[in-house]
Write an enzyme that holds these catalytic residues in place. Sequence first.
Site, PDB file in Angstrom:
ATOM      1  N   GLU A 111     -10.812  12.641   9.221  1.00 50.17           N
ATOM      2  CA  GLU A 111      -9.921  11.496   9.396  1.00 50.17           C
ATOM      3  C   GLU A 111      -8.482  11.989   9.497  1.00 50.17           C
ATOM      4  OE1 GLU A 111     -11.772   7.659   7.743  1.00 50.17           O
ATOM      5  OE2 GLU A 111     -10.907   8.715   6.062  1.00 50.17           O
ATOM      6  N   ASN A 161     -15.367   1.233   4.951  1.00 47.31           N
ATOM      7  CA  ASN A 161     -14.589   1.440   3.729  1.00 47.31           C
ATOM      8  C   ASN A 161     -13.682   0.222   3.552  1.00 47.31           C
ATOM      9  OD1 ASN A 161     -12.887   2.283   1.707  1.00 47.31           O
ATOM     10  ND2 ASN A 161     -11.979   3.981   2.868  1.00 47.31           N
ATOM     11  N   TRP A 162     -14.052  -0.624   2.613  1.00 47.38           N
ATOM     12  CA  TRP A 162     -13.311  -1.882   2.441  1.00 47.38           C
ATOM     13  C   TRP A 162     -12.012  -1.683   1.666  1.00 47.38           C
ATOM     14  CZ3 TRP A 162     -17.885  -5.704   0.956  1.00 47.38           C
ATOM     15  CH2 TRP A 162     -18.750  -5.806   2.059  1.00 47.38           C
ATOM     16  N   LYS A 163     -11.828  -0.505   1.096  1.00 45.34           N
ATOM     17  CA  LYS A 163     -10.599  -0.180   0.355  1.00 45.34           C
ATOM     18  C   LYS A 163     -10.319  -1.254  -0.704  1.00 45.34           C
ATOM     19  CE  LYS A 163      -9.078   2.442   4.323  1.00 45.34           C
ATOM     20  NZ  LYS A 163      -8.005   2.972   5.123  1.00 45.34           N
ATOM     21  N   GLU A 187      -6.080   8.547   1.283  1.00 44.20           N
ATOM     22  CA  GLU A 187      -5.285   7.682   0.379  1.00 44.20           C
ATOM     23  C   GLU A 187      -5.423   8.158  -1.059  1.00 44.20           C
ATOM     24  OE1 GLU A 187      -6.966   4.018   1.827  1.00 44.20           O
ATOM     25  OE2 GLU A 187      -5.989   4.411   3.746  1.00 44.20           O
ATOM     26  N   GLY A 209      -5.310   3.483   9.860  1.00 47.61           N
ATOM     27  CA  GLY A 209      -4.611   2.211   9.686  1.00 47.61           C
ATOM     28  C   GLY A 209      -3.389   2.067  10.578  1.00 47.61           C
ATOM     29  N   SER A 223      -8.753   4.280  12.793  1.00 52.07           N
ATOM     30  CA  SER A 223      -8.563   3.251  13.823  1.00 52.07           C
ATOM     31  C   SER A 223      -9.721   3.157  14.809  1.00 52.07           C
ATOM     32  CB  SER A 223      -7.227   3.461  14.552  1.00 52.07           C
ATOM     33  OG  SER A 223      -6.146   3.342  13.633  1.00 52.07           O
ATOM     34  N   HIS A 239     -10.785  10.858   0.227  1.00 52.15           N
ATOM     35  CA  HIS A 239     -10.089  10.035   1.228  1.00 52.15           C
ATOM     36  C   HIS A 239      -8.595  10.335   1.186  1.00 52.15           C
ATOM     37  CE1 HIS A 239      -8.453   6.636   3.364  1.00 52.15           C
ATOM     38  NE2 HIS A 239      -9.640   6.519   3.927  1.00 52.15           N
TER      39      HIS A 239
HETATM   40  P1  PGA Z   1      -8.919   2.548   9.584  1.00 49.66           P
HETATM   41  O1  PGA Z   1      -9.275   3.348   8.233  1.00 49.66           O
HETATM   42  O2  PGA Z   1     -10.211   2.367  10.345  1.00 49.66           O
HETATM   43  O3  PGA Z   1      -8.337   1.252   9.124  1.00 49.66           O
HETATM   44  O4  PGA Z   1      -7.936   3.399  10.337  1.00 49.66           O
HETATM   45  C1  PGA Z   1     -10.188   4.402   8.251  1.00 49.66           C
HETATM   46  C2  PGA Z   1     -10.339   4.970   6.853  1.00 49.66           C
HETATM   47  O5  PGA Z   1      -9.357   5.024   6.110  1.00 49.66           O
HETATM   48  O6  PGA Z   1     -11.453   5.387   6.461  1.00 49.66           O
END
Ligand code: PGA
Length: 249
Positions: free
Chosen positions: A166, A9-11, A96, A172, A212, A94
Amino acid sequence: MRKHIVAGNWKMNNDLPETQDLITSLKRQKQTSNAEVMVAPTFTNLWHANESLRTTPIEVIAQNMHFAKNGAYTGEVSAAMLKSIGVTTVILGHSERRAYFNEDDTILTQKVNAALDHEMRVIFCFGEELADRKANNHEYVVQQQISNALFHLSASAYKHIVLAYEPVWAIGTGETATPDQAQSMHAFIRQTLAAKYGEDLANKVSILYGGSVKPNNANEIFSKPDVDGGLIGGASLKAEDFFAIVNAF
Ligand code: PGA
């Protein structure tokens, strides 16, 4: 056997030249595992990424979409638009999106329905916050997130559903759930599915872990019996790290 999946997931990272560079590096990597590999660039780079990776086994997927077919939704992208450029898998729910864009169970139910109506595959994300875990409420929260957005679906719809657990406190932050914490939650998720749809279906749904995941911890996490892959944020932005994770199976 369940499918192993590793999705990057490149966000909101990588403009077009950066996306091109990352794709060039991805094409140089060698896959030694049997995992299905996916990457999710931002909307503006989806078409280019999909064209560039067409000749590889790497699937290009979307990070989000709107639930409406079309219409007056300024700034949004529909399932039909994604499909028209050859994108057939979408990440929904997600943390976010939930936290910063107010996506709740009702909105996510509509999005899941819209994706399935367009015969898209959904990677459905959910996970508890730190306060939920501290209060020992994490299983309840996850059970609610899954049942509220997915339990109206027929059993046959699950051919198109991948789950991604998640824990918000691990995204993150550099703090990963321990492999045992991940396994315990994944087993709980599978039981939750089994209680509603039966063991057979529950045993077929891939459940990814996200939060992470890095080259140095992927192997141990992926070795757990109910962990079928990973949704990778930060570490997916470097081709070598991402493929070290892809090859950790
Ligand atoms: P991360 O993000 O690997 O940077 O913790 C995972 C995600 O949000 O899918």
